[in-house]
Enzyme design. Structure first.
Site, PDB file in Angstrom:
ATOM      1  N   HIS A  27       0.842  -1.204   0.000  1.00 62.92           N
ATOM      2  CA  HIS A  27       0.000   0.000   0.000  1.00 62.92           C
ATOM      3  C   HIS A  27       0.870   1.245   0.000  1.00 62.92           C
ATOM      4  O   HIS A  27       1.966   1.256   0.566  1.00 62.92           O
ATOM      5  CB  HIS A  27      -0.966   0.011   1.189  1.00 62.92           C
ATOM      6  CG  HIS A  27      -0.305  -0.122   2.526  1.00 62.92           C
ATOM      7  ND1 HIS A  27       0.108  -1.333   3.032  1.00 62.92           N
ATOM      8  CD2 HIS A  27       0.023   0.803   3.466  1.00 62.92           C
ATOM      9  CE1 HIS A  27       0.658  -1.147   4.222  1.00 62.92           C
ATOM     10  NE2 HIS A  27       0.627   0.155   4.513  1.00 62.92           N
TER      11      HIS A  27
ATOM     12  N   HIS B 201       0.742   5.241   1.080  1.00 65.46           N
ATOM     13  CA  HIS B 201       0.035   6.287   1.818  1.00 65.46           C
ATOM     14  C   HIS B 201       0.139   7.582   1.006  1.00 65.46           C
ATOM     15  O   HIS B 201       1.237   7.938   0.559  1.00 65.46           O
ATOM     16  CB  HIS B 201       0.706   6.568   3.170  1.00 65.46           C
ATOM     17  CG  HIS B 201       0.713   5.428   4.133  1.00 65.46           C
ATOM     18  ND1 HIS B 201      -0.108   5.388   5.236  1.00 65.46           N
ATOM     19  CD2 HIS B 201       1.460   4.296   4.186  1.00 65.46           C
ATOM     20  CE1 HIS B 201       0.131   4.283   5.926  1.00 65.46           C
ATOM     21  NE2 HIS B 201       1.081   3.599   5.311  1.00 65.46           N
TER      22      HIS B 201
HETATM   23  P1  5GP Z   1       1.632   0.660   7.416  1.00 69.53           P
HETATM   24  O1  5GP Z   1       2.162   1.062   8.761  1.00 69.53           O
HETATM   25  O2  5GP Z   1       1.504  -0.833   7.263  1.00 69.53           O
HETATM   26  O3  5GP Z   1       2.357   1.313   6.281  1.00 69.53           O
HETATM   27  O4  5GP Z   1       0.183   1.287   7.358  1.00 69.53           O
HETATM   28  C1  5GP Z   1      -0.994   0.584   7.550  1.00 69.53           C
HETATM   29  C2  5GP Z   1      -2.100   1.604   7.637  1.00 69.53           C
HETATM   30  O5  5GP Z   1      -3.327   0.936   7.487  1.00 69.53           O
HETATM   31  C3  5GP Z   1      -2.142   2.355   8.960  1.00 69.53           C
HETATM   32  O6  5GP Z   1      -1.983   3.757   8.712  1.00 69.53           O
HETATM   33  C4  5GP Z   1      -3.515   2.019   9.523  1.00 69.53           C
HETATM   34  O7  5GP Z   1      -4.136   3.122  10.117  1.00 69.53           O
HETATM   35  C5  5GP Z   1      -4.272   1.560   8.306  1.00 69.53           C
HETATM   36  N1  5GP Z   1      -5.293   0.549   8.585  1.00 69.53           N
HETATM   37  C6  5GP Z   1      -5.147  -0.583   9.329  1.00 69.53           C
HETATM   38  N2  5GP Z   1      -6.287  -1.284   9.319  1.00 69.53           N
HETATM   39  C7  5GP Z   1      -7.176  -0.594   8.551  1.00 69.53           C
HETATM   40  C8  5GP Z   1      -8.530  -0.825   8.180  1.00 69.53           C
HETATM   41  O8  5GP Z   1      -9.173  -1.811   8.535  1.00 69.53           O
HETATM   42  N3  5GP Z   1      -9.104   0.114   7.360  1.00 69.53           N
HETATM   43  C9  5GP Z   1      -8.422   1.224   6.930  1.00 69.53           C
HETATM   44  N4  5GP Z   1      -9.070   2.069   6.140  1.00 69.53           N
HETATM   45  N5  5GP Z   1      -7.153   1.470   7.273  1.00 69.53           N
HETATM   46  C10 5GP Z   1      -6.535   0.569   8.078  1.00 69.53           C
END
Ligand code: 5GP
Ligand code: ZN
Length: 135
Positions: free
Chosen positions: A100, A102
């Site tokens: 993903h 951001h």
């Molecule tokens: P990472 O730290 O893996 O780059 O970011 C994962 C992101 O996914 C986090 O910013 C977190 O808030 C978001 N996230 C986790 N679970 C969910 C979910 O069920 N729905 C949405 N929309 N975002 C999520």
């Protein structure tokens, strides 16, 4: 849940999300823990854990959609700028092992996400570049 993956479940519509963009390959939706207003996640609908196990073709498609969504956020919200963040591995802070990007809208002046902690040692940097340079 497919792949036991929360983002696969979101892509399949098994878990609700606040969608802002969708096509055959890509989905974009609001992060539920937003760093700023409009913080959006852009994912491929098929599962890849991170950048390294995604095909070049898939990555190209997702990045093109990141651009499209970011351009739209800039006018729709609006915002003055945005950060693109893409974490790979727990050591890098990745908490959801589905590729993903951001998009973090930023407003005003001087809001950075800094990775620098001080001036580097030039001799050490030269040696390091020799060690990791791709032939
Ligand atoms: P990472 O730290 O893996 O780059 O970011 C994962 C992101 O996914 C986090 O910013 C977190 O808030 C978001 N996230 C986790 N679970 C969910 C979910 O069920 N729905 C949405 N929309 N975002 C999520
Ligand atoms: Zn997945």
């Amino acid at each position: 849940m497919k792949n036991n993956c929360i983002f696969c479940a979101i892509a399949a519509g098994e878990i609700p999300s606040f969608k802002v963009y969708e096509d055959d390959d890509v989905l974009a939706y609001l992060d539920i823990n937003p760093f700023s207003e409009g913080h959006t996640l852009v994912i491929p609908k098929i599962h890849a854990t991170g950048m390294l196990d995604a095909s070049d073709e898939l990555l190209a498609t997702v990045v093109a959609r990141v651009k499209k969504v970011a351009a739209h956020l800039k006018t729709a919200l609006p915002c003055d700028g945005f950060n693109i963040l893409q974490n790979n591995g727990a050591a890098a802070g990745q908490t959801v092992p589905h590729l993903h990007f951001h998009i973090v809208p930023r407003r005003g002046e001087g809001g950075g996400i800094s990775f620098t902690s001080g001036k580097g040692d030039m001799a050490a940097l030269a040696k390091l570049a020799d060690r990791i340079r791709i032939a």
